[in-house]
Design a protein around this motif. Structure first.
Motif, PDB file in Angstrom:
ATOM      1  N   THR A  82       3.455   6.479   6.447  1.00 34.90           N
ATOM      2  CA  THR A  82       2.554   5.456   5.917  1.00 34.90           C
ATOM      3  C   THR A  82       1.113   5.734   6.319  1.00 34.90           C
ATOM      4  O   THR A  82       0.169   5.605   5.521  1.00 34.90           O
ATOM      5  CB  THR A  82       2.980   4.064   6.432  1.00 34.90           C
ATOM      6  N   TRP A  83       0.922   6.135   7.557  1.00 38.03           N
ATOM      7  CA  TRP A  83      -0.426   6.355   8.103  1.00 38.03           C
ATOM      8  C   TRP A  83      -1.181   7.423   7.314  1.00 38.03           C
ATOM      9  O   TRP A  83      -2.322   7.221   6.889  1.00 38.03           O
ATOM     10  CB  TRP A  83      -0.304   6.744   9.570  1.00 38.03           C
ATOM     11  N   VAL A  84      -0.535   8.584   7.124  1.00 32.50           N
ATOM     12  CA  VAL A  84      -1.250   9.683   6.462  1.00 32.50           C
ATOM     13  C   VAL A  84      -1.397   9.453   4.966  1.00 32.50           C
ATOM     14  O   VAL A  84      -2.304  10.012   4.334  1.00 32.50           O
ATOM     15  CB  VAL A  84      -0.545  11.035   6.711  1.00 32.50           C
ATOM     16  N   SER A  85      -0.530   8.641   4.391  1.00 31.18           N
ATOM     17  CA  SER A  85      -0.544   8.455   2.943  1.00 31.18           C
ATOM     18  C   SER A  85      -1.370   7.259   2.498  1.00 31.18           C
ATOM     19  O   SER A  85      -1.943   7.265   1.408  1.00 31.18           O
ATOM     20  CB  SER A  85       0.892   8.293   2.426  1.00 31.18           C
ATOM     21  N   LEU A 105       3.118  13.206   3.550  1.00 31.22           N
ATOM     22  CA  LEU A 105       1.968  13.844   2.907  1.00 31.22           C
ATOM     23  C   LEU A 105       2.420  14.694   1.722  1.00 31.22           C
ATOM     24  O   LEU A 105       1.793  14.692   0.658  1.00 31.22           O
ATOM     25  CB  LEU A 105       1.232  14.716   3.923  1.00 31.22           C
ATOM     26  N   VAL A 106       3.528  15.396   1.902  1.00 30.23           N
ATOM     27  CA  VAL A 106       4.043  16.245   0.816  1.00 30.23           C
ATOM     28  C   VAL A 106       4.616  15.395  -0.312  1.00 30.23           C
ATOM     29  O   VAL A 106       4.373  15.658  -1.498  1.00 30.23           O
ATOM     30  CB  VAL A 106       5.099  17.225   1.363  1.00 30.23           C
ATOM     31  N   THR A 107       5.397  14.363   0.039  1.00 28.79           N
ATOM     32  CA  THR A 107       6.011  13.531  -1.008  1.00 28.79           C
ATOM     33  C   THR A 107       4.960  12.774  -1.823  1.00 28.79           C
ATOM     34  O   THR A 107       5.182  12.478  -3.005  1.00 28.79           O
ATOM     35  CB  THR A 107       6.993  12.513  -0.411  1.00 28.79           C
ATOM     36  N   SER A 108       3.831  12.470  -1.206  1.00 29.81           N
ATOM     37  CA  SER A 108       2.789  11.728  -1.927  1.00 29.81           C
ATOM     38  C   SER A 108       2.131  12.563  -3.023  1.00 29.81           C
ATOM     39  O   SER A 108       1.404  12.028  -3.856  1.00 29.81           O
ATOM     40  CB  SER A 108       1.712  11.236  -0.945  1.00 29.81           C
ATOM     41  N   LEU A 158      12.593  -2.838   2.072  1.00 31.85           N
ATOM     42  CA  LEU A 158      11.190  -2.457   1.970  1.00 31.85           C
ATOM     43  C   LEU A 158      10.951  -1.581   0.747  1.00 31.85           C
ATOM     44  O   LEU A 158       9.970  -1.763   0.008  1.00 31.85           O
ATOM     45  CB  LEU A 158      10.754  -1.722   3.244  1.00 31.85           C
ATOM     46  N   THR A 159      11.848  -0.637   0.505  1.00 25.62           N
ATOM     47  CA  THR A 159      11.732   0.248  -0.657  1.00 25.62           C
ATOM     48  C   THR A 159      11.768  -0.543  -1.956  1.00 25.62           C
ATOM     49  O   THR A 159      10.969  -0.308  -2.878  1.00 25.62           O
ATOM     50  CB  THR A 159      12.876   1.281  -0.648  1.00 25.62           C
ATOM     51  N   MET A 160      12.680  -1.492  -2.039  1.00 25.09           N
ATOM     52  CA  MET A 160      12.812  -2.291  -3.255  1.00 25.09           C
ATOM     53  C   MET A 160      11.606  -3.206  -3.454  1.00 25.09           C
ATOM     54  O   MET A 160      11.196  -3.473  -4.589  1.00 25.09           O
ATOM     55  CB  MET A 160      14.115  -3.090  -3.198  1.00 25.09           C
ATOM     56  N   ILE A 161      11.019  -3.665  -2.351  1.00 28.95           N
ATOM     57  CA  ILE A 161       9.804  -4.479  -2.460  1.00 28.95           C
ATOM     58  C   ILE A 161       8.641  -3.631  -2.972  1.00 28.95           C
ATOM     59  O   ILE A 161       7.883  -4.042  -3.862  1.00 28.95           O
ATOM     60  CB  ILE A 161       9.453  -5.114  -1.098  1.00 28.95           C
ATOM     61  N   THR A 162       8.501  -2.405  -2.416  1.00 26.73           N
ATOM     62  CA  THR A 162       7.404  -1.533  -2.852  1.00 26.73           C
ATOM     63  C   THR A 162       7.574  -1.096  -4.299  1.00 26.73           C
ATOM     64  O   THR A 162       6.596  -0.793  -4.983  1.00 26.73           O
ATOM     65  CB  THR A 162       7.293  -0.285  -1.957  1.00 26.73           C
ATOM     66  N   LYS A 219       0.800  -1.226   0.000  1.00 21.83           N
ATOM     67  CA  LYS A 219       0.000   0.000   0.000  1.00 21.83           C
ATOM     68  C   LYS A 219       0.836   1.281   0.000  1.00 21.83           C
ATOM     69  O   LYS A 219       0.285   2.376   0.068  1.00 21.83           O
ATOM     70  CB  LYS A 219      -0.942   0.004   1.210  1.00 21.83           C
ATOM     71  N   ILE A 220       2.149   1.148  -0.027  1.00 16.49           N
ATOM     72  CA  ILE A 220       3.000   2.340  -0.024  1.00 16.49           C
ATOM     73  C   ILE A 220       4.008   2.230  -1.163  1.00 16.49           C
ATOM     74  O   ILE A 220       4.177   1.182  -1.777  1.00 16.49           O
ATOM     75  CB  ILE A 220       3.745   2.521   1.315  1.00 16.49           C
ATOM     76  N   GLY A 221       4.690   3.340  -1.429  1.00 19.91           N
ATOM     77  CA  GLY A 221       5.729   3.370  -2.450  1.00 19.91           C
ATOM     78  C   GLY A 221       6.993   3.986  -1.911  1.00 19.91           C
ATOM     79  O   GLY A 221       7.052   4.437  -0.756  1.00 19.91           O
ATOM     80  N   PRO A 222       8.037   4.035  -2.729  1.00 25.29           N
ATOM     81  CA  PRO A 222       9.316   4.605  -2.277  1.00 25.29           C
ATOM     82  C   PRO A 222       9.214   6.036  -1.767  1.00 25.29           C
ATOM     83  O   PRO A 222       9.940   6.422  -0.855  1.00 25.29           O
ATOM     84  CB  PRO A 222      10.183   4.522  -3.543  1.00 25.29           C
TER      85      PRO A 222
END
Length: 376
Positions: free
Chosen positions: A116-119, A322-325, A198-202, A75-78
């Motif tokens: 992760t929570w806010v995004s 939140l900003v990066t998303s 984790l980043t590479m998995i996402t 559910k998340i990305g880099p």
């Protein structure tokens, strides 16, 4: 931003965090040895850096906990991971500046959880795993290390020191400090390995459930070792001279107790805070030795920082996430803001520098107001 570019950006940021973790946590391994004069400051950080490097290759259990247990990687990305890392780095630099031995680990977890929570929503955070793997060990580990250190210190002074048998404690302290450094490498380097994995998995470059590749292990180990070598003297001063007056047998007891707790937690995959454990060991050793009173006001400030670390890093991480998303512009803005804050804190630290020369005389009694001056 191209996914491959973003992954590279997150990897570099994760290694920067690992570097700050190294100089932030140098004190955990070597503060007591430096304070007692068992090791010269530069020698101490060199030994610690080498053993942190070696320790990073001994286990990957903690890395797997972080990359596969704390948040839902589907559910998340880099970009979200990047925001969390910025939150962790900012909190690390703030607590380093004021000389408080807060947890780099909890700064990382807080930043990642907040972003992760806010995004991605609350259901993307595995709160059960966080309680089991992070919060419970965080509460128990310093208490356990303190109790073990108190008991060991009491018997060391009763059996050896009162009978004048203290000749071997200088060597024993060097060995126990080295063991703490090795244990620190087995636990803390893996946190960065876990974040990169984790980043590479996402990003889809590794399958779900994968462990860290060899190049991730090597780069994280080197970044932690380099940060350790440069020495976080501000926090080393607080731990070595601010909590209690430490001598050789007492330092040996504190370090041995801390190393045992850290190594046991690594074996079970608990990513605990080595800062909490080592601080608890030092306080416990002060309680076990009646002639060495604990400076409870300094300890209280330290515990306050512990309580605020995870939520404070989560707030910063949430804002950054939140900003990066929002996309490329947001990611660049967060990176620039983080860099500006880091440079500003470094420039402020030069106004009241603490370095290896601050430990010129072994284990002097430092008034509590002096420790407060460094933290001011």
């Amino acid at each position: 931003m191209e996914p491959s570019v973003l992954v590279v950006l997150v990897v570099v940021t994760a290694l920067i965090f690992d570097f700050t973790n190294g100089f932030h946590d140098t004190a955990n391994s070597m503060a007591t040895s430096i304070a007692t004069g068992a090791l010269r400051p530069k020698v101490a950080v060199t030994i610690s850096a080498v053993l942190n490097l070696v320790g990073a290759f001994l286990s990957v259990e903690v890395a797997k906990t972080i990359s596969n247990g704390l948040v839902d990687d589907s559910k998340i990305g880099p970009a979200i991971v990047f925001g969390g890392l910025v939150g962790a780095i900012v909190w690390n630099l703030i607590t380093w500046f004021v000389g408080l031995p807060s947890s780099s680990s909890h700064a990382l977890f807080g930043g990642l959880i907040g972003a992760t929570w806010v995004s991605a929503g609350t259901d993307s955070v595995h709160f059960g795993k966080i309680i089991e793997k992070v919060l419970v060990p965080a509460a128990l580990s310093p208490v356990l290390a303190g109790l073990v250190a108190m008991i060991v210190t009491y018997f060391v002074y009763r059996i050896f020191v009162r009978r004048g048998r203290t000749a071997g404690f200088r060597v024993g302290q060097i060995i126990s400090a080295s063991l703490v450094s090795l244990a620190h490498g087995t636990n803390d380097a893996q946190k960065t390995m876990g974040v990169i994995t984790l980043t590479m998995i996402t990003a889809g470059t590794l399958p779900a459930g994968a462990g860290p590749p060899l190049w991730v292990i090597v780069s994280a180990a080197l970044a932690l070792a380099l940060g350790t070598y440069l020495g976080g003297w501000r926090i080393t001063f607080t731990l070595g001279k601010g909590l209690t007056d430490i001598d050789g047998p007492q330092g040996f007891a504190a370090q041995t107790s801390s190393a045992a707790v850290i190594l046991a937690s690594t074996n079970f995959g608990f990513p605990l805070s080595t800062t909490h454990v080592c601080s608890g060991g030092i306080v416990g050793s002060g309680v076990g030795r009646n002639e060495s009173p604990v400076r409870w006001r300094t300890a209280g400030r330290m515990v306050t920082a512990w309580l605020f670390t995870l939520p404070a890093a989560a707030i910063v991480g949430a804002a950054a996430g939140l900003v990066t998303s929002t996309g490329t512009v947001g990611t660049i803005a967060v990176g620039v803001a983080g860099l500006a804050i880091g440079i500003g804190i470094y420039l402020l630290s030069r106004r009241s520098p603490v370095n290896a020369g601050s430990f010129a005389t072994p284990a002097p009694t430092v008034p509590e107001q002096e420790v407060g001056r460094i933290a001011a």
